[in-house]
Every structure is written in C-alpha cells, then in structure tokens.
Motif scaffolding. Structure first.
Motif, mmCIF file in Angstrom:
data_model
loop_
_atom_site.group_PDB
_atom_site.id
_atom_site.type_symbol
_atom_site.label_atom_id
_atom_site.label_comp_id
_atom_site.label_asym_id
_atom_site.label_seq_id
_atom_site.Cartn_x
_atom_site.Cartn_y
_atom_site.Cartn_z
ATOM 1 N N LEU A 1 0.843 -1.195 0.000
ATOM 2 C CA LEU A 1 0.000 0.000 0.000
ATOM 3 C C LEU A 1 0.876 1.242 0.000
ATOM 4 O O LEU A 1 1.955 1.250 0.620
ATOM 5 N N TYR A 2 0.381 2.281 -0.669
ATOM 6 C CA TYR A 2 1.111 3.546 -0.720
ATOM 7 C C TYR A 2 0.176 4.674 -0.317
ATOM 8 O O TYR A 2 -0.994 4.678 -0.697
ATOM 9 N N PHE A 3 0.717 5.639 0.415
ATOM 10 C CA PHE A 3 -0.100 6.771 0.847
ATOM 11 C C PHE A 3 0.589 8.097 0.541
ATOM 12 O O PHE A 3 1.814 8.168 0.430
ATOM 13 N N ARG B 1 2.080 7.474 -2.841
ATOM 14 C CA ARG B 1 1.006 6.988 -3.711
ATOM 15 C C ARG B 1 0.976 7.783 -5.020
ATOM 16 O O ARG B 1 0.838 7.206 -6.110
ATOM 17 N N GLU C 1 0.696 -7.547 4.667
ATOM 18 C CA GLU C 1 0.495 -6.201 4.128
ATOM 19 C C GLU C 1 1.663 -5.310 4.542
ATOM 20 O O GLU C 1 2.036 -5.291 5.701
ATOM 21 N N ALA D 1 3.034 -1.240 4.052
ATOM 22 C CA ALA D 1 2.602 0.089 3.593
ATOM 23 C C ALA D 1 3.772 1.051 3.648
ATOM 24 O O ALA D 1 4.580 1.020 4.588
ATOM 25 N N PHE E 1 4.790 5.229 3.316
ATOM 26 C CA PHE E 1 4.189 6.565 3.376
ATOM 27 C C PHE E 1 5.183 7.567 3.942
ATOM 28 O O PHE E 1 6.176 7.174 4.569
ATOM 29 N N GLU F 1 -5.721 12.509 4.198
ATOM 30 C CA GLU F 1 -5.728 11.099 3.813
ATOM 31 C C GLU F 1 -5.379 10.280 5.047
ATOM 32 O O GLU F 1 -4.660 10.755 5.925
ATOM 33 N N HIS F 2 -5.883 9.073 5.138
ATOM 34 C CA HIS F 2 -5.461 8.213 6.252
ATOM 35 C C HIS F 2 -5.373 6.765 5.785
ATOM 36 O O HIS F 2 -5.693 6.458 4.632
ATOM 37 N N TYR F 3 -4.917 5.913 6.673
ATOM 38 C CA TYR F 3 -4.690 4.495 6.381
ATOM 39 C C TYR F 3 -5.752 3.742 7.165
ATOM 40 O O TYR F 3 -5.563 3.434 8.334
ATOM 41 N N TRP G 1 -2.234 12.136 6.673
ATOM 42 C CA TRP G 1 -1.381 13.021 5.867
ATOM 43 C C TRP G 1 -2.236 14.155 5.349
ATOM 44 O O TRP G 1 -3.320 13.928 4.803
ATOM 45 N N TRP H 1 1.721 18.728 -0.146
ATOM 46 C CA TRP H 1 1.622 17.939 1.086
ATOM 47 C C TRP H 1 2.281 18.705 2.226
ATOM 48 O O TRP H 1 3.354 19.287 2.051
#
Lengths: 82, 147
Positions: A5-7, A11, A72, A74, A76, B50-52, B122, B133
């Motif tokens: 996962l990327y944020f 992302r 998983e 991630a 970020f 944004e969040h996870y 974020w 950002w």
C-alpha cells in the motif's frame, strides 16, 4: 504474495494506492530495492529512504524488518496528524 | 475508557465536550484540545486529509492505552476527520478526564504529540495556485522525546 500500500506523495509518485506483489524479498529493504529496479516511478518514490516510513501489517516497522509472514506492507511519508 | 472516532463528517465540539463531561463519572477535570484547518498563506481553498483505514483506529487506540498507563484517567476521547475540509473547519479533538487537572492536561498533550507523528494521517493543502503535502516538522518528532 504481499499487498503493498502507498499513501500521500508516495502513492502519487507511484500512481496507485495498492498492488499485490509476488516477491521473495527477505526484508522490507529488499522489497524496496526490488520495486526500485522495476520502473522509474518507483525509483522516484523511494529515492530518499529517510523520507519514507513503513508499516508491516498495520504496525510501524523498520526497513530491516523481515517480511516473512507479513500480509500487508505500507509505505508513506512521515505522518502529519492532529 | 477510550472512545476513538475516525470520520469524514463534521462534529459538534460543544455537544461532544458536554457528552464527554457527562460520562466522566468521578472526574474533577476535563481538558479538551481542538485542531482547526489553518490558512497560513491566505489562499487556502481546502485541506485534504488522507489516512490508512486499517491502521488509523488501532494506532490511536494504542496511543490512548499508553496514556491510560501513564496517568490516572477516567475517560479519553479522540475524534479525527479525514477527507476534504475548508479553512477554519474542525479537524480533530481530544478530550481527557481525570480526578485532577494535572493528569488531564498532561495526557491531552501526550495524546496530541503522538497523534501528530504516530497516527497515519497526511495533510495536503489545496491553494488557488496549486497543492502541496504538509511536511512533518522535526519539532513534532522531537516532542516525543519529552515523554
């Protein structure tokens, strides 16, 4: 197989929020090296590892953490909550 | 007891604070903190948060659980929004209730310091001329060292 996962800007640079990756990487750092060798957008996203945080199965982890058993991972930037 | 809510919908600060104080049985002090969307440049149109989803709730609960081991707390509440917010909208709040105010103040500061740097949110500022950002500040990471 592991879900990656990327944020936030990670992302945006990679151009997708999530993908399933077939890998034999032993650690998070090995996975990052694999991804970087794939395409320029991964190279751009992971250019400065110090600017990236990682979570394994939704818990913060280090780049030298083993991937064995993880479902998983991630990536970020440093978080900016509050 | 800790209540954690991660939501896109707005919340009513007065109603939340009132309800929180009402259920804080035995407490003599309630401290609240509220974060707003700040317009530093004068041309902010929106802030996108944004969040996870899988991680956010558990990360905040872990922070609340740690606070409960450090201070004598009757109740804690964290509400944090995500999605698109306008300038001056409420982003989040924390509330702590304790017998005495020192515990409530310290726990609220602790929760805020950890929410800033350890809860997976974020922020992106959307301005008239572009979007950027929000970068984490070294001071925010340093603040964790005092606990």
């Amino acid at each position: 197989m592991i879900d990656v996962l990327y944020f936030a800007w990670v992302r945006e640079r990679i151009g997708l929020p999530k993908e399933r990756v077939e890998t034999d990487a032993a650690t998070v750092a090995d996975l990052v090296a694999e991804l970087k060798s794939r395409e320029a957008r991964y190279e751009a996203a992971f250019a400065d590892p110090a600017a990236i945080r990682v979570a394994l199965d939704q818990e913060l982890a280090d780049f030298d953490a083993p991937l064995a058993g993880a479902r998983e991972v991630a990536f970020f930037p440093p978080m900016t909550g509050g | 007891m800790s209540v954690v809510r991660v939501q896109s919908a707005p919340f009513d600060l007065g109603a939340e604070t009132g309800a929180f104080a009402a259920r804080a049985a035995g407490a003599g002090a309630v401290v609240t903190f509220t974060g707003l969307v700040r317009d530093d440049t004068g041309d902010l149109q929106a802030m996108e948060i944004e969040h996870y989803p899988g991680m956010t709730d558990r990360a905040i609960r872990a922070i609340c659980d740690e606070a409960a081991t450090r201070w004598s707390l009757a109740e804690t509440l964290v509400i944090h929004r995500h999605g698109r917010l306008a300038p001056n909208e409420l982003i989040m709040m924390v509330a702590t209730a304790a017998r005495h105010r020192a515990d409530a103040f310290a726990a609220a500061e602790y929760l805020m310091d950890y929410l800033k740097s350890r809860a997976p949110f974020w922020k992106k500022e959307i301005g008239a001329t572009g979007a950027a950002w929000v970068a984490a500040r070294p001071e925010d990471e340093d603040a964790l060292g005092r606990w």
